[in-house]
Write an enzyme that holds these catalytic residues in place. Structure first.
Site, PDB file in Angstrom:
ATOM      1  N   HIS A  50      -3.662   0.628   5.140  1.00 33.94           N
ATOM      2  CA  HIS A  50      -4.571   1.483   5.898  1.00 33.94           C
ATOM      3  C   HIS A  50      -5.537   2.180   4.963  1.00 33.94           C
ATOM      4  CE1 HIS A  50      -6.053   4.295   8.908  1.00 33.94           C
ATOM      5  NE2 HIS A  50      -5.455   3.555   9.816  1.00 33.94           N
ATOM      6  N   HIS A  51      -6.784   2.352   5.437  1.00 37.32           N
ATOM      7  CA  HIS A  51      -7.804   2.989   4.609  1.00 37.32           C
ATOM      8  C   HIS A  51      -7.458   4.449   4.302  1.00 37.32           C
ATOM      9  CE1 HIS A  51     -11.516   2.746   2.546  1.00 37.32           C
ATOM     10  NE2 HIS A  51     -12.104   1.890   3.351  1.00 37.32           N
ATOM     11  N   ALA A  52      -6.590   5.072   5.103  1.00 36.80           N
ATOM     12  CA  ALA A  52      -6.136   6.428   4.789  1.00 36.80           C
ATOM     13  C   ALA A  52      -5.296   6.448   3.522  1.00 36.80           C
ATOM     14  CB  ALA A  52      -5.324   6.990   5.959  1.00 36.80           C
ATOM     15  N   ASN A 109      -8.990   8.312  -1.111  1.00 39.46           N
ATOM     16  CA  ASN A 109     -10.352   7.780  -1.063  1.00 39.46           C
ATOM     17  C   ASN A 109     -11.300   8.640  -1.881  1.00 39.46           C
ATOM     18  OD1 ASN A 109     -10.747   5.476   1.193  1.00 39.46           O
ATOM     19  ND2 ASN A 109      -9.060   6.827   1.794  1.00 39.46           N
TER      20      ASN A 109
END
Length: 467
Positions: free
Chosen positions: A142-144, A312
């Protein structure tokens, strides 16, 4: 326990059944290099041992009561590698088309938020174009949890420089292992909510300065391309949750030959090739717009950010792809000048601007907004923000081995969004540039026809410069 940054949490809030916020990769492996030969049991045991040493693989999301603050990461006390590692086989006979079909299906499946947000699917039965049997691992994170740089770092930890060597070193995340009570999370959420407005004044100065800088650059013609000025194409509308995938390879030495002949950067060349491929693809479909396509290019700010936490560390710039220019060399020259202005403009922006403003993301507001935006099909009614996302990720210049199997191909795949249903990511690996395309299947029905144009565009450009 660790609190998610606003930017990390935003990828959770932006997710819906049609707008999935995980990043994927197709890893094509040579099982012949595995000590003792391939067996699923051995691969599972190796991965189980390695992922347990890295908190990023064993932590899960826990919401704050009443969504008063961003979620927190907590250790999954019931972690089992069998919840994340799955074994499957392609129907026989199986080649590239069958592999892409299965990977597209897997990319369109959401992940269970009650567990750590990653999956690996071990796919057996694939034979490459030369008839050699390969092992494929399709990964989802997941991008999280990761951005491009941190995701590559995590995957590299599972790899080694020799088939029987230990894994590469990794600066693992130190995380408080406590599982906080609901009252503690509620209190922290209240304090963060009350303190948030106090940070606005310190962000207004840089933001106002950015506006002034942008106006000045626009007057002198040195500003990056503005959003909301992109032409509309078939992949700029409301997306569904179904995905299609395509991959291709280019010789890194050919790109370097063009670089030596022109002085352009590798990134300039890659974006120019993408522009040429998109031009030909849209022209074949009688959809080529008169003005150039506009791409969002993610930029890592990992070495510049002043924030310690958060997975990120990214910003983004906008650039035209020269799809309105037929000549490959002229397109590259225009691309180099465009990128120069975009980079200078981007460097004038604080590396933490996006992360700072993302702290104000509200879970309920974002979730409702995404669903309303999709339900009302607003992406088809307002000016196009950008046409697609393109990422260029530098990879290892030497062979890597995943659980003993040599990596012959690594094709990264980013998320797609309402209004931009196409994502192109390229990664260099051991002298080869791997191109990965993922799209909503209603937006790009034949991604294989698009990705096939990348090698031919590089050949045209190489011939044009006499390299």
């Amino acid at each position: 326990m660790e609190r998610l940054s606003g930017l990390d949490a935003s990828f959770l809030y932006l997710e819906s059944p049609s707008q999935l916020m995980h990043v994927c990769a197709v890893m094509v492996l040579d099982p012949d290099t595995m000590p003792g030969g391939y067996s699923y049991a051995t691969l599972r045991s190796t991965l189980d041992e390695r992922v347990r040493k890295v908190p990023q693989f064993t932590r899960k999301v826990r919401r704050v009561p009443l969504d008063l603050g961003h979620p927190v990461w907590v250790h999954d006390d019931h972690f089992s590698v069998d919840h994340h590692l799955h074994r499957m086989a392609l129907p026989q006979p199986a080649g590239h088309a069958e592999l892409m079909e299965m990977c597209g299906h897997l990319a369109g499946l959401p992940m269970d938020r009650g567990r750590p947000l990653w999956e690996m699917n071990v796919i057996e039965g694939y034979r490459d174009s030369d008839g050699r049997e390969k092992l494929v691992v399709f990964t989802k994170m997941h991008h999280a949890t990761v951005d491009g740089a941190s995701g590559a770092n995590l995957i590299s930890y599972l790899c080694s420089l020799e088939p029987d060597a230990p894994p590469l070193a990794l600066d693992v995340l130190e995380m408080d292992g406590r599982d906080p009570g609901s009252l503690e999370l509620f209190g922290r959420g209240v304090l963060n909510t009350l303190a948030r407005p106090l940070t606005i004044p310190k962000m207004l100065g840089p933001s106002l300065g950015l506006i002034t800088e942008t106006i000045g650059r626009a007057r002198h013609g040195t500003a990056m391309a503005p959003p909301l000025t992109a032409p509309r194409t078939s992949f700029n509308g409301t997306i569904t949750g179904d995905r299609v995938i395509a991959t291709a390879d280019m010789d890194l030495e050919d790109v370097k030959a063009v670089r030596r002949a022109t002085g352009a950067t590798v990134n300039d060349i890659v974006l120019s090739i993408a522009g040429g491929a998109l031009r030909e693809y849209l022209s074949d479909r009688d959809e080529l717009p008169e003005s150039s396509l506009l791409a969002t290019v993610p930029v890592s700010v990992r070495g510049e950010s002043k924030h310690d936490g958060g997975a990120n560390k990214v910003s983004a710039l906008f650039t035209h792809l020269g799809t309105d220019i037929a000549d490959p060399l002229e397109r590259l020259k225009a691309m180099a000048e465009e990128n120069k202005n975009a980079k200078e403009h981007h460097n004038a922006i604080s590396a933490d601007t996006l992360q700072d403003w993302a702290e104000f993301a509200a879970p309920r507001t974002f979730g409702l907004a995404v669903r309303a935006y999709a339900g009302m099909r607003l992406a088809e009614k307002h000016p196009v923000i950008h046409n697609l996302v393109i990422s260029n990720v530098p990879g290892p210049p030497i062979p890597l081995y995943f659980a003993g199997a040599r990596i012959d191909g690594m094709y990264p795949l980013g998320p797609v969004f309402h209004g931009a249903g196409l994502n192109i990511t390229v990664l260099s690996n051991n002298g080869v540039i791997h191109v990965g395309i993922i799209a909503c299947d209603q937006s790009v029905r034949n991604p294989d026809k698009l990705v096939a144009k990348f090698p031919s565009e590089l050949a045209h450009l190489k011939a044009e410069v006499g390299a």
